[in-house]
Each structure stands twice: as C-alpha cells, then as structure tokens.
Scaffold this motif. Structure first.
Motif, PDB file in Angstrom:
ATOM      1  N   GLY A   1       0.810  -1.218   0.000  1.00 45.00           N
ATOM      2  CA  GLY A   1       0.000   0.000   0.000  1.00 45.00           C
ATOM      3  C   GLY A   1       0.838   1.260   0.000  1.00 45.00           C
ATOM      4  O   GLY A   1       0.553   2.209  -0.737  1.00 45.00           O
ATOM      5  N   SER A   2       1.892   1.289   0.814  1.00 44.21           N
ATOM      6  CA  SER A   2       2.728   2.495   0.890  1.00 44.21           C
ATOM      7  C   SER A   2       3.523   2.696  -0.394  1.00 44.21           C
ATOM      8  O   SER A   2       3.684   3.831  -0.870  1.00 44.21           O
ATOM      9  N   THR A   3       3.998   1.603  -0.978  1.00 39.98           N
ATOM     10  CA  THR A   3       4.719   1.718  -2.243  1.00 39.98           C
ATOM     11  C   THR A   3       3.783   2.188  -3.357  1.00 39.98           C
ATOM     12  O   THR A   3       4.157   3.025  -4.188  1.00 39.98           O
ATOM     13  N   ALA A   4       2.554   1.653  -3.358  1.00 39.12           N
ATOM     14  CA  ALA A   4       1.570   2.082  -4.354  1.00 39.12           C
ATOM     15  C   ALA A   4       1.227   3.558  -4.191  1.00 39.12           C
ATOM     16  O   ALA A   4       1.078   4.287  -5.176  1.00 39.12           O
ATOM     17  N   LEU A   5       1.096   4.010  -2.952  1.00 42.42           N
ATOM     18  CA  LEU A   5       0.794   5.422  -2.712  1.00 42.42           C
ATOM     19  C   LEU A   5       1.911   6.313  -3.230  1.00 42.42           C
ATOM     20  O   LEU A   5       1.663   7.341  -3.878  1.00 42.42           O
ATOM     21  N   ALA A   6       3.161   5.913  -2.977  1.00 41.90           N
ATOM     22  CA  ALA A   6       4.306   6.707  -3.430  1.00 41.90           C
ATOM     23  C   ALA A   6       4.342   6.802  -4.953  1.00 41.90           C
ATOM     24  O   ALA A   6       4.497   7.888  -5.524  1.00 41.90           O
ATOM     25  N   SER A   7       4.180   5.672  -5.638  1.00 37.54           N
ATOM     26  CA  SER A   7       4.232   5.704  -7.098  1.00 37.54           C
ATOM     27  C   SER A   7       3.015   6.408  -7.687  1.00 37.54           C
ATOM     28  O   SER A   7       3.102   7.063  -8.730  1.00 37.54           O
ATOM     29  N   HIS A   8       1.853   6.299  -7.004  1.00 37.51           N
ATOM     30  CA  HIS A   8       0.664   7.018  -7.467  1.00 37.51           C
ATOM     31  C   HIS A   8       0.885   8.525  -7.391  1.00 37.51           C
ATOM     32  O   HIS A   8       0.524   9.262  -8.322  1.00 37.51           O
ATOM     33  N   LEU A   9       1.463   9.005  -6.299  1.00 36.81           N
ATOM     34  CA  LEU A   9       1.710  10.436  -6.155  1.00 36.81           C
ATOM     35  C   LEU A   9       2.696  10.935  -7.212  1.00 36.81           C
ATOM     36  O   LEU A   9       2.545  12.039  -7.743  1.00 36.81           O
ATOM     37  N   VAL A  10       3.694  10.113  -7.524  1.00 40.62           N
ATOM     38  CA  VAL A  10       4.636  10.475  -8.582  1.00 40.62           C
ATOM     39  C   VAL A  10       3.908  10.565  -9.913  1.00 40.62           C
ATOM     40  O   VAL A  10       4.084  11.524 -10.680  1.00 40.62           O
ATOM     41  N   LYS A  11       3.077   9.566 -10.203  1.00 44.19           N
ATOM     42  CA  LYS A  11       2.333   9.571 -11.467  1.00 44.19           C
ATOM     43  C   LYS A  11       1.400  10.778 -11.555  1.00 44.19           C
ATOM     44  O   LYS A  11       1.379  11.489 -12.569  1.00 44.19           O
ATOM     45  N   ALA A  12       0.619  11.011 -10.507  1.00 42.50           N
ATOM     46  CA  ALA A  12      -0.348  12.109 -10.524  1.00 42.50           C
ATOM     47  C   ALA A  12       0.353  13.454 -10.664  1.00 42.50           C
ATOM     48  O   ALA A  12      -0.084  14.328 -11.425  1.00 42.50           O
ATOM     49  N   GLY A  13       1.449  13.634  -9.950  1.00 41.32           N
ATOM     50  CA  GLY A  13       2.186  14.892 -10.033  1.00 41.32           C
ATOM     51  C   GLY A  13       2.817  15.092 -11.394  1.00 41.32           C
ATOM     52  O   GLY A  13       2.810  16.204 -11.948  1.00 41.32           O
ATOM     53  N   THR A  14       3.362  14.027 -11.960  1.00 42.27           N
ATOM     54  CA  THR A  14       3.958  14.125 -13.290  1.00 42.27           C
ATOM     55  C   THR A  14       2.903  14.470 -14.330  1.00 42.27           C
ATOM     56  O   THR A  14       3.147  15.276 -15.239  1.00 42.27           O
ATOM     57  N   ARG A  15       1.717  13.881 -14.201  1.00 41.31           N
ATOM     58  CA  ARG A  15       0.639  14.180 -15.142  1.00 41.31           C
ATOM     59  C   ARG A  15       0.212  15.635 -15.045  1.00 41.31           C
ATOM     60  O   ARG A  15      -0.129  16.281 -16.040  1.00 41.31           O
TER      61      ARG A  15
END
Length: 204
Positions: free
Chosen positions: A106-120
């Motif tokens: 869950g924590s790894t998914a949250l980190a990569s999700h935030l990276v994806k959302a911010g990059t978008r």
C-alpha cells in the motif's frame, strides 16, 4: 523464497495502474505460469472486471485533464489495491506476514501514485495532447514489463522498480515549481474572468 520483492514490485505497479496488475497476475496464475498468485485473483469475474476497468483507464489516462481527475479518484483505490494484492501474495506464500505485506504494498503504491499524478499535472501544462498519449503508453508498457519480469526474476524486478520510483520522485521534485506556476496562472486567469464579468454586468 521470500515474496517481499514481488510485493514491492506489485505495489509500485499498482500505484500506476492497479487494474493492469490484478489482470496480469490473475492471468499468470490462471495459465499456470506461476504458483505465487492466489486463487482469488484468478477468478473469472475478477479478471473480467479488471479487464474492463483497465480499458477504461487506458482511455481516460490519455486525455489531458481527464487523466488528472482519474488520478484524483484513484488516490485511495490504487494504494488500497496495492495493499490487498500484497497481503494476498503474502498469504499465498506464507513467507511474510500479511499485515506487513499489505503495509508495504500500500505504501509503495501510494508513493508511485503520487509520482504519477504529479507528473501528469506537469505534463498537462503543455498545450499539445500527444505527451499524455506517449507517457500513458510508456506507463502501460512499463507496468506490463516489470510485472512480467517479476514473475521470473522478482529480486531484479524489485531493484528496477525501486530505481524507477526514486527517479520519479526526483523528477517530481524538479517539476514541482512548474506545476505551481501553472496552477497559479490558471487561478489568476479565472479571477480575471470573474472580475471582467462583474465589471461588465449591468447595474441594478
């Protein structure tokens, strides 16, 4: 063998496209390519739902601003999916406590999700739409490639996922000033339009 590398990799991939992770893992398990995947992910109804939602994401993810709305909705869904997949994988192997695996996924998914959302958000500052299509396609291929690689070389795949996560965080930090300038300009233009409408309104 410990399932920890697979949990980490699936968590990273879930933060980018959780439906693709569920679909791929389920297909790998159903076709007998691995015995690491729990039966619950191999069920036909789970595969069908994951496939339909993956197609929805594949479309939404390539449309400017629609992708950011989609990411906002999935701020909870992707980490939750990463946690559930991690716990299920741990329960299947028995080599890692399910709670610990769920927390890691869950924590790894949250980190990569935030990276994806911010990059978008940064990509959406560009006036042309093609960068969204290119980036979304690269993400889909990356998730498919890393998850497939993890089935046969889990430790190496986890190292690759960790490097990609670190690089994504560094890129997001670099792009953050651009994102802030863009949203400030949008707020300023919105305020100017509002003030213009107020000044142009007929007197009561």
């Amino acid at each position: 063998m410990s399932v920890l590398p697979l949990v980490f990799t699936s968590g990273w991939a879930s933060g980018i496209n959780a439906y693709a992770v569920v679909l791929l893992l389920g297909l790998f398990g159903a076709t007998g390519l691995t015995d690491e995947v729990p039966a619950s992910l191999q069920r036909t109804d789970v595969l069908v739902v994951a496939g339909v939602l993956f197609l929805c994401e594949a479309v939404a993810d390539k449309i400017p601003y629609v992708d950011s709305v989609w990411d906002s909705v999935h701020t909870v869904i992707r980490p939750a999916a990463g946690a559930v997949v991690g716990a299920l994988l741990a329960g299947q192997s028995g080599s890692l406590p399910e709670i610990a695996a769920g927390a890691l996924g869950g924590s790894t998914a949250l980190a990569s999700h935030l990276v994806k959302a911010g990059t978008r958000m940064a990509v959406n500052t560009s006036p042309e739409p093609f960068s969204n299509v290119v980036l979304s396609g690269a993400e889909d291929l990356g998730v498919a490639g890393i998850v497939t690689f993890a089935m046969f070389h889990p430790v190496a795949a986890a190292v690759v996922a960790a490097v990609l996560l670190a690089a994504g965080i560094a890129l997001l930090v670099y792009l953050w000033s651009r994102i802030r300038r863009f949203w400030r300009r949008r707020a300023q233009r919105r305020e100017e339009k509002r003030m213009g409408a107020v000044r142009g309104a007929p007197p009561h």
